[in-house]
Enzyme design. Structure first.
Site, PDB file in Angstrom:
ATOM      1  N   HIS A 129       0.859  -1.186   0.000  1.00  0.00           N
ATOM      2  CA  HIS A 129       0.000   0.000   0.000  1.00  0.00           C
ATOM      3  C   HIS A 129       0.886   1.224   0.000  1.00  0.00           C
ATOM      4  O   HIS A 129       1.690   1.398   0.898  1.00  0.00           O
ATOM      5  CB  HIS A 129      -0.873   0.055   1.245  1.00  0.00           C
ATOM      6  CG  HIS A 129      -1.663  -1.187   1.468  1.00  0.00           C
ATOM      7  ND1 HIS A 129      -2.434  -1.737   0.491  1.00  0.00           N
ATOM      8  CD2 HIS A 129      -1.793  -1.981   2.540  1.00  0.00           C
ATOM      9  CE1 HIS A 129      -3.008  -2.814   0.966  1.00  0.00           C
ATOM     10  NE2 HIS A 129      -2.624  -2.991   2.205  1.00  0.00           N
ATOM     11  N   CYS A 170      -0.236   2.288  -5.316  1.00  0.00           N
ATOM     12  CA  CYS A 170      -0.853   3.538  -5.745  1.00  0.00           C
ATOM     13  C   CYS A 170       0.229   4.605  -5.766  1.00  0.00           C
ATOM     14  O   CYS A 170       1.089   4.618  -4.893  1.00  0.00           O
ATOM     15  CB  CYS A 170      -1.919   3.976  -4.762  1.00  0.00           C
ATOM     16  SG  CYS A 170      -3.277   2.865  -4.677  1.00  0.00           S
TER      17      CYS A 170
END
Lengths: 700, 485
Positions: free
Chosen positions: B193, B235
């Site tokens: 993440h 991301c």
């Protein structure tokens, strides 16, 4: 403007520029009449607008991932469910003894390879415990003097230990059934419960244990579930007397099943536990038969307006609507669905919102009239059940232990006797429940992401605490302002007396509250008396309460006259404001409904004999005061609500007693609110209304 | 003393020249060092079956790395901490890449595999002890020969930095160390993440882009790699290597000067260009001499970076496995693997063909690569120079090369069409040919000397040779003692 107002006061010379907040406060106090009218109107309008302000629900906890896994519930499980249903109906019909079904269920559970035991208890009636409000563990200590042996209840419980899990958490499934009068839908719900249980006993993905409680709801499903939960959470001592009594009862009474017990060994009564409960689902099937689609009703309200985490409702709703194609319903009050004024309001709002949307397309207050009517009816039911403080099902028992639980009530579109309808229905419900369990199974923590304080206006729409507190805040905002205005005007008129006159008024208010508190505890004394019917209880209660009130007034007469009605009103308003604020924290819905009645009454009340200019104004004031005084009296309000919402039948004074009994037996805080805050406020308002009005002649 | 002055000055000049040339030679030799081994560091940083990280009720972070059909975007995705749903796929990503690089030839002892959680043994896993990256469940990534070097709570930012920089506790076994050298090509793959300039490790830590840049700089200083490919699938992945460039050039005055003068090819300047710009550097005087080494190294840091998404973009998962109930692979990794599935270890597909295979529409994000720290043109770099391994086998007749090999045989082999006769796996065509020439030359000179000696031995008496040698040694000894005195 503020500066100008400030200039009017006499203190201009000393401190011409005091702090802004003081000047604003003074401005508000000076215009208290206008402020209170505006605030009351705004509060009520904002409250009516709540269905418009509702947001769509969304799944807040990422870990839940509802519907991401394909359900494994197949026709094999449907066959299992059918087999059990038929067995129950056959055996239940043959032997009507209470434990036959429990034994059958245990056989099935053992056959699946899961752990199983019987839970048994003797139900006891809820009694009035004046000091037991908010405490979840009632009557742990008082045993019935002579437990009647026929009345014990036997529940079959199955536990699946997660094969690779750590055993710290568990998900509970509850299927209530009535062992004395087992209906077809009861049998089907047990069938669903078992088929899911048997499916879960061989899946590989379990991270939490599964407990299936088949709750015999002969004496109310809540009692059964609550007693099981009490045993689950409370320590069980082997030498506990009640247990021994129960055992003795059981063994004596069921000589026919004695051999069976011997075969199974005493082990089958050893209470077994799994981990902490992560969530609980109560499954029910009802045969309503008038739907066009299979439907699911969700009941969530627990005691004192507590709600389960919104995520639990969300996943059930999401899976039901988007995966299984069920129609989801939540409770709504039919009166609002049919009332023409709601419809009219809805149409008006529709026009206004379309107009607003034309002005600014970004505003999302888009609501049709039908939506508004439905939203209002649902919201009303949501508020009503929260305000009542009585759980809407056995899920309420879980909330006492801070476990999120909902009741899922399934109803098929046509009769379940039809084979095809039943299999399709079982498949859908089974998959839905499997999906919910799998979602909860994914959780790593307790439910905490989504809301706990909310109203539902539709299955997929909610009003959160951040929105619904605003109307309430606006509604009670004028109370302190008016109190301050009354206090300052009174002090201004009689400066020489000193400012300690309000203590007289405070004494009156305090004693009236004390009287109300004593009244609230009276049922405990009355219940000791051998009075027969509820109506005699009710009249005795009322008589004693009125006697006490009269005695109080005999003591207080001089001081209540002495202090002047304005000071009395001012202190009463302060007390009401504090009471409402406290109640809004405990049970918001009660406070909201109470505020709608109390606040206008408190603000408007004036002595009937007071001189006012104009006959019309006086008549208006008198009628409004009278109307509010009637409406705000709790029994009168109950009567009006009863007639309004179409409850038929003659009105008996005993109804009030029964109603109060419901409230205290469920430990509802609404009882305390009514008697500790609402009733004294009403009595004081009545006192002011009937005030002789000799001494005071102020123009406020 | 004074009489010796001229000679001493001469000596000092000589010495100075030598000193001056030593770093030049050293660094140029380090620059010119061959690519002779491959390493891979594969990191999965996220923990837990499914993440429940989020803000407060009512305030919704947007979901990131999830299936588009669940995409309920309430506020923009630029919030600092991106919230994802499924962490299973991070492990599957890493294991898929592990399998690919192993298949393409990097041996297990040269792969550092870091997995933050053991999804295979998670109780929610439908397939115990197995991990799949596709819903067809054809390929179990968690087979019998998976060697996880750092597992569970061992995967921390600290350990990651230690692995990169090679600063380990003495007790850390060799298998957990990145033992690369100046000839290593390293593939650094990270998934988890991430957000703007950070990558979340476990649930408690973050690797910031500064940390990564610092580690890369230290690696360069310590000659721990020749070329480094950083591949990030999170991301806003492209933000993670933002700081690498600035850290590699900023604190070096000459290079930053050079960079200011010739911003486009500072990084790309090779040794060949060095001569032309030499006079320019000499103009700044000897004050900068110690910095020359840095210049030479930093001319071409050899760092190539690719991220799955640009700043402000999410990296999405590819598909959901409805049996396991989670997404099993990220889009970027999925298409990377799809590219590699077509290749074997002998193929010559270039890095640019890999980078061009990323289609922003199928990826739903823009794969961003930067090569301003890399000097070789991408179309000429085979993917196997990072994802595969150098496996050079030179055909010899005997097990050991030594005196017994007559040069004739070698000569016979080499002039012929060498490519066919030499059993060699061509991973790096250009470099390997260069290297081969060098070895050939060395080889010949060595053998000539040997031949000369051998001839002498054959013709003259060995004893005579010994006497002469002994006499010379005595003579040298006396001269040296006299000089010292």
């Amino acid at each position: 403007m503020a500066v100008k107002e400030e200039g009017d006061t006499s203190q201009q010379g000393k401190k011409s520029r005091s702090r802004l907040i003081l000047r604003l406060g003074a401005l508000l106090v000076a215009h208290s009449g206008l402020v209170s009218v505006v605030c009351c109107a705004a509060g009520i309008i904002a409250f009516i607008l709540l269905p418009v302000l509702a947001n769509n629900t969304y799944i807040s906890e990422n870990a839940l991932m509802p519907g991401s896994a394909d359900p494994a519930f197949s026709s094999q499980e449907v066959l299992d469910a059918n087999r059990l249903t038929m067995d129950i109906l056959n055996r239940g019909a043959a032997k009507a003894s209470g434990i036959e079904i429990a034994k059958l269920l245990r056989e099935y559970i053992v056959a699946v390879g899961a752990e199983s035991y019987y839970h048994k208890f003797v139900p006891r009636a809820n009694k009035f415990h004046p000091l037991h409000f908010f405490s979840s563990t009632t009557d742990n200590l008082d045993l019935p003097a002579n437990p009647s042996c026929g009345s014990f209840i036997l529940n079959a419980v199955g536990i699946i230990r997660a094969p690779r899990g750590d055993g710290k958490e568990t998900i509970v499934l509850v299927t209530p059934y009535n062992s004395q009068n087992t209906t077809y839908s009861d049998a089907v719900s047990l069938g669903i419960g078992f088929s899911i249980f048997s499916l879960l006993s061989h899946v590989t993905w379990l991270a939490k244990d599964i407990v299936w409680l088949a709750a015999d709801s002969r004496y109310g499903e809540y009692t059964t579930v609550d007693s099981w939960l009490k045993d689950y959470h409370g320590p069980a001592f082997p030498g506990e007397t009640s247990r021994i009594v129960d055992d003795a009862c059981f063994e004596e009474n069921n000589s026919d099943s004695l051999d069976h017990i011997k075969v199974e060994g005493h082990n089958s009564y050893v209470y077994k536990r799994a981990g902490t409960m992560a969530a609980a689902l109560v499954l029910k099937v009802v045969d309503k038969k008038e739907e066009e689609r299979d439907s699911l009703s969700i009941y969530a309200e627990a005691s004192n307006g507590q709600m389960p985490n919104l995520d639990l409702i969300n996943i059930a709703h999401y899976l039901a609507v988007h995966r299984q194609g069920l129609r989801v319903k939540i409770g709504s009050i039919i009166y609002f669905l049919k009332a023409s004024w709601v419809k009219l309001l809805g149409e008006m709002l529709q026009h206004i919102t379309t107009l607003a949307k034309r002005l600014n397309p970004k505003w999302k207050f888009d609501i049709t009239s039908a939506d508004y009517v439905e939203g209002t009816a649902t919201l009303a039911s949501s508020i009503y059940y929260q305000a009542l403080g009585v759980p809407t099902g056995s899920h309420g028992a879980f909330r006492n232990y801070q476990v999120d639980a909902v009741t899922l009530e399934f109803s098929p579109r046509s009769s379940l006797n039809n084979e095809n309808v039943r299999s399709a229905f079982l498949l859908k419900t089974g998959r839905l429940i499997e999906g919910v369990i799998r979602s909860v199974n994914n959780l790593l923590e307790k439910f905490h992401q989504s809301f706990f304080l909310y109203f539902l206006t539709a299955p997929h729409k909610y009003v959160s605490v951040g929105i619904y507190m605003i109307p309430f805040g606006i509604l009670i905002a004028p109370l302190p302002i008016v109190a301050a205005a009354l206090f300052s005007s009174n002090n201004g008129s009689s400066n020489k007396d000193g400012s300690w006159k309000w203590l007289q008024a405070a004494k009156v208010v305090f004693l009236i509250h004390l009287w109300a508190m004593i009244t609230s505890l009276l049922p405990y004394v009355l219940l000791q008396l051998p009075l027969g019917t509820p109506s005699s209880f009710a009249s005795a209660w009322a008589a004693v309460a009125i006697c006490f009130l009269l005695i109080t007034y005999l003591i207080l007469w001089s001081s209540s006259i002495d202090c002047g009605w304005e000071l009395l009103k001012s202190v009463m308003i302060v007390a009401a404001a504090i009471g409402l604020s406290l109640m809004s924290v405990i049970n918001f819905s009660t406070a909201q409904i109470g505020a709608m009645l109390i606040v206008p009454m408190c603000l408007l009340v004036k002595p009937a004999r007071k001189q006012t200019q104009g006959v019309f104004a006086k008549a208006l004031m008198l009628t409004s005061n009278l109307a509010l005084l009637v409406v705000a009296f709790p029994p009168a309000a109950l009567l009006i609500a009863k007639t309004l919402f179409g409850a038929s039948g003659n009105i008996d004074i005993g109804d009030f007693w029964e109603w109060a009994q419901i409230l205290w037996s469920w430990n509802s805080a609404t009882y305390m609110y009514l008697l500790w805050i609402h009733l004294p406020c009403w009595v004081l308002c009545l006192n002011i209304f009937l005030y002789p009005c000799i001494g005071s002649s102020s123009k406020a | 003393m004074a009489t010796r002055d001229p000679s001493m000055i001469c000596c000092f000049r000589l010495l100075f020249l030598l000193l001056f040339s030593v770093p030049l030679i050293a660094s140029s030799s380090s620059w010119a060092s061959m690519h002779h081994n491959n390493w891979a560091v594969l990191v999965c940083t996220s923990r837990y079956w499914s993440d429940s990280e989020s803000g407060y009720p009512g305030f919704k972070f947007s979901f990131c790395n999830k299936l588009p059909r669940y995409h309920i975007e309430i506020n923009s995705c630029n919030s600092k901490l991106e919230v994802e749903r499924f962490n299973y796929r991070h492990m599957a990503n890493t294991l898929s890449l592990y399998r690919t690089v192993k298949r393409l030839g990097i041996p297990d002892e040269r792969i550092i595999l870091m997995l933050a959680d053991d999804m295979a043994c998670n109780m929610r896993n439908n397939y115990p002890a197995q991990v799949f990256n596709n819903e067809n469940h054809q390929l179990n990534l968690y087979g019998d020969n998976v060697e996880v070097d750092y597992r569970g709570y061992e995967v921390t930012v600290e350990n990651f930095m230690r692995v990169l920089t090679g600063r380990h506790d003495p007790a850390v076994p060799r298998s957990k160390r990145l033992l690369s050298d100046e000839g290593s090509h390293i593939l650094l793959y990270m998934t988890g993440h991430g957000g703007d300039e950070f990558l979340k490790f476990q649930d408690s830590e973050e690797l910031q882009s500064h940390d990564l840049a610092d580690a890369v700089k230290q690696m360069k200083e310590k000659n721990r790699f020749k070329e480094l490919l950083i591949m990030v699938d999170t991301c806003q992945a492209a933000t993670l290597f933002n700081q690498v460039l600035s850290s590699l050039i900023s604190d070096d005055p000459i290079c930053s000067l050079h960079y200011a003068l010739l911003p486009h090819d500072c990084a790309a300047t090779s040794v060949l260009d060095f001569g032309s710009s030499m006079s320019q550097y000499l103009a700044y005087g000897y004050a900068f001499l110690p910095a020359f080494k840095h210049i030479l190294i930093l001319q071409s840091p050899g760092v190539l970076a690719i991220g799955s998404s640009m700043k402000g973009e999410n990296s999405y998962s590819h598909h959901l496995d409805s049996d396991i109930g989670v997404s099993v692979v990220d889009r970027f990794t999925y298409y990377t693997l799809a590219f590699f599935e077509k290749l074997n270890m002998y193929s010559n597909a270039s890095l640019s063909s890999l980078f061009n295979s990323y289609n922003p529409r199928t990826l739903m994000s823009t794969a961003y690569y930067r090569m301003d720290l890399y000097q070789r043109p991408l179309p000429e770099v085979p993917v196997t120079s990072f994802f595969g391994s150098v496996m050079k086998t030179i055909h010899t007749d005997a097990a050991y090369m030594g005196l017994s090999i007559p040069p004739k045989t070698e000569a016979q082999f080499l002039p012929g069409d060498g490519g066919n006769h030499q059993l060699r796996i061509e991973n790096e065509p250009d470099l390997e040919k260069d290297g081969n020439k060098q070895t050939k030359e060395l080889h010949c000179i060595y053998h000539e000397w040997l031949n000369l000696l051998q001839e002498r031995f054959e013709n003259t008496d060995a004893e005579l040779l010994f006497r002469y040698g002994f006499g010379t040694m005595v003579f040298l000894l006396t001269i040296s003692t006299w000089l010292l005195a």
